[in-house]
Design a protein around this motif. Structure first.
Motif, PDB file in Angstrom:
ATOM      1  N   LYS A  91       0.855  -1.186   0.000  1.00  0.00           N
ATOM      2  CA  LYS A  91       0.000   0.000   0.000  1.00  0.00           C
ATOM      3  C   LYS A  91       0.890   1.236   0.000  1.00  0.00           C
ATOM      4  CE  LYS A  91      -3.615  -2.494   0.063  1.00  0.00           C
ATOM      5  NZ  LYS A  91      -3.792  -3.054  -1.229  1.00  0.00           N
ATOM      6  N   TYR A  92       0.325   2.362  -0.402  1.00  0.00           N
ATOM      7  CA  TYR A  92       1.066   3.613  -0.371  1.00  0.00           C
ATOM      8  C   TYR A  92       1.188   4.101   1.069  1.00  0.00           C
ATOM      9  CZ  TYR A  92       0.239   4.009  -5.409  1.00  0.00           C
ATOM     10  OH  TYR A  92       0.208   3.801  -6.752  1.00  0.00           O
ATOM     11  N   ASN A  93       2.306   4.725   1.396  1.00  0.00           N
ATOM     12  CA  ASN A  93       2.439   5.377   2.688  1.00  0.00           C
ATOM     13  C   ASN A  93       2.405   6.887   2.461  1.00  0.00           C
ATOM     14  OD1 ASN A  93       5.092   6.321   2.065  1.00  0.00           O
ATOM     15  ND2 ASN A  93       6.000   4.434   2.840  1.00  0.00           N
ATOM     16  N   ILE A  94       2.526   7.671   3.501  1.00  0.00           N
ATOM     17  CA  ILE A  94       2.402   9.120   3.386  1.00  0.00           C
ATOM     18  C   ILE A  94       3.496   9.705   2.492  1.00  0.00           C
ATOM     19  CG2 ILE A  94       3.712   9.700   5.469  1.00  0.00           C
ATOM     20  CD1 ILE A  94       0.439  11.355   4.312  1.00  0.00           C
ATOM     21  N   ARG A  95       4.686   9.126   2.507  1.00  0.00           N
ATOM     22  CA  ARG A  95       5.759   9.600   1.625  1.00  0.00           C
ATOM     23  C   ARG A  95       5.385   9.367   0.170  1.00  0.00           C
ATOM     24  NH1 ARG A  95       9.800   7.508  -1.199  1.00  0.00           N
ATOM     25  NH2 ARG A  95       9.533   5.423  -0.360  1.00  0.00           N
ATOM     26  N   HIS A  96       4.800   8.194  -0.107  1.00  0.00           N
ATOM     27  CA  HIS A  96       4.358   7.903  -1.471  1.00  0.00           C
ATOM     28  C   HIS A  96       3.297   8.905  -1.915  1.00  0.00           C
ATOM     29  CE1 HIS A  96       5.456   3.500  -0.456  1.00  0.00           C
ATOM     30  NE2 HIS A  96       6.447   4.032  -1.143  1.00  0.00           N
ATOM     31  N   LEU A  97       2.343   9.219  -1.027  1.00  0.00           N
ATOM     32  CA  LEU A  97       1.296  10.177  -1.381  1.00  0.00           C
ATOM     33  C   LEU A  97       1.878  11.545  -1.679  1.00  0.00           C
ATOM     34  CD1 LEU A  97      -1.559   9.248   1.108  1.00  0.00           C
ATOM     35  CD2 LEU A  97      -1.261   8.531  -1.273  1.00  0.00           C
ATOM     36  N   ASN A  98       2.877  11.951  -0.917  1.00  0.00           N
ATOM     37  CA  ASN A  98       3.550  13.223  -1.173  1.00  0.00           C
ATOM     38  C   ASN A  98       4.259  13.200  -2.523  1.00  0.00           C
ATOM     39  OD1 ASN A  98       4.200  15.893  -0.091  1.00  0.00           O
ATOM     40  ND2 ASN A  98       6.312  15.141  -0.179  1.00  0.00           N
ATOM     41  N   ASP A  99       4.942  12.106  -2.822  1.00  0.00           N
ATOM     42  CA  ASP A  99       5.628  11.969  -4.116  1.00  0.00           C
ATOM     43  C   ASP A  99       4.622  11.951  -5.271  1.00  0.00           C
ATOM     44  OD1 ASP A  99       8.059  11.867  -2.797  1.00  0.00           O
ATOM     45  OD2 ASP A  99       8.248   9.685  -2.928  1.00  0.00           O
ATOM     46  N   LEU A 100       3.498  11.257  -5.082  1.00  0.00           N
ATOM     47  CA  LEU A 100       2.460  11.228  -6.111  1.00  0.00           C
ATOM     48  C   LEU A 100       1.897  12.632  -6.356  1.00  0.00           C
ATOM     49  CD1 LEU A 100       0.581   7.989  -5.043  1.00  0.00           C
ATOM     50  CD2 LEU A 100       1.793   8.335  -7.210  1.00  0.00           C
ATOM     51  N   ALA A 101       1.698  13.384  -5.287  1.00  0.00           N
ATOM     52  CA  ALA A 101       1.198  14.754  -5.423  1.00  0.00           C
ATOM     53  C   ALA A 101       2.179  15.604  -6.218  1.00  0.00           C
ATOM     54  CB  ALA A 101       0.947  15.357  -4.047  1.00  0.00           C
TER      55      ALA A 101
END
Length: 55
Positions: free
Chosen positions: A28-38
């Motif tokens: 699953k995505y973590n908060i770092r992944h969500l930031n990178d995706l953004a």
């Protein structure tokens, strides 16, 4: 964008995004992944989260 391309943009294994999107995998995505995706999609990390609590 293809899953493999997004995985490369995130600096992760070729199959990472595919695994995240698979219900049978635990990845699953973590908060770092969500930031990178953004950053990749030029949006806010909150755009990936629901408005209210998840039931």
């Amino acid at each position: 964008m293809r899953q493999i391309d997004l995985s490369h943009h995130l600096g992760l294994a070729d199959s990472f995004v595919s695994n995240v999107e698979s219900e049978s995998q635990r990845h699953k995505y973590n908060i770092r992944h969500l930031n990178d995706l953004a950053r990749i999609f030029n949006c806010s990390p909150k755009d990936f989260l629901p408005e209210g609590a998840i039931e």
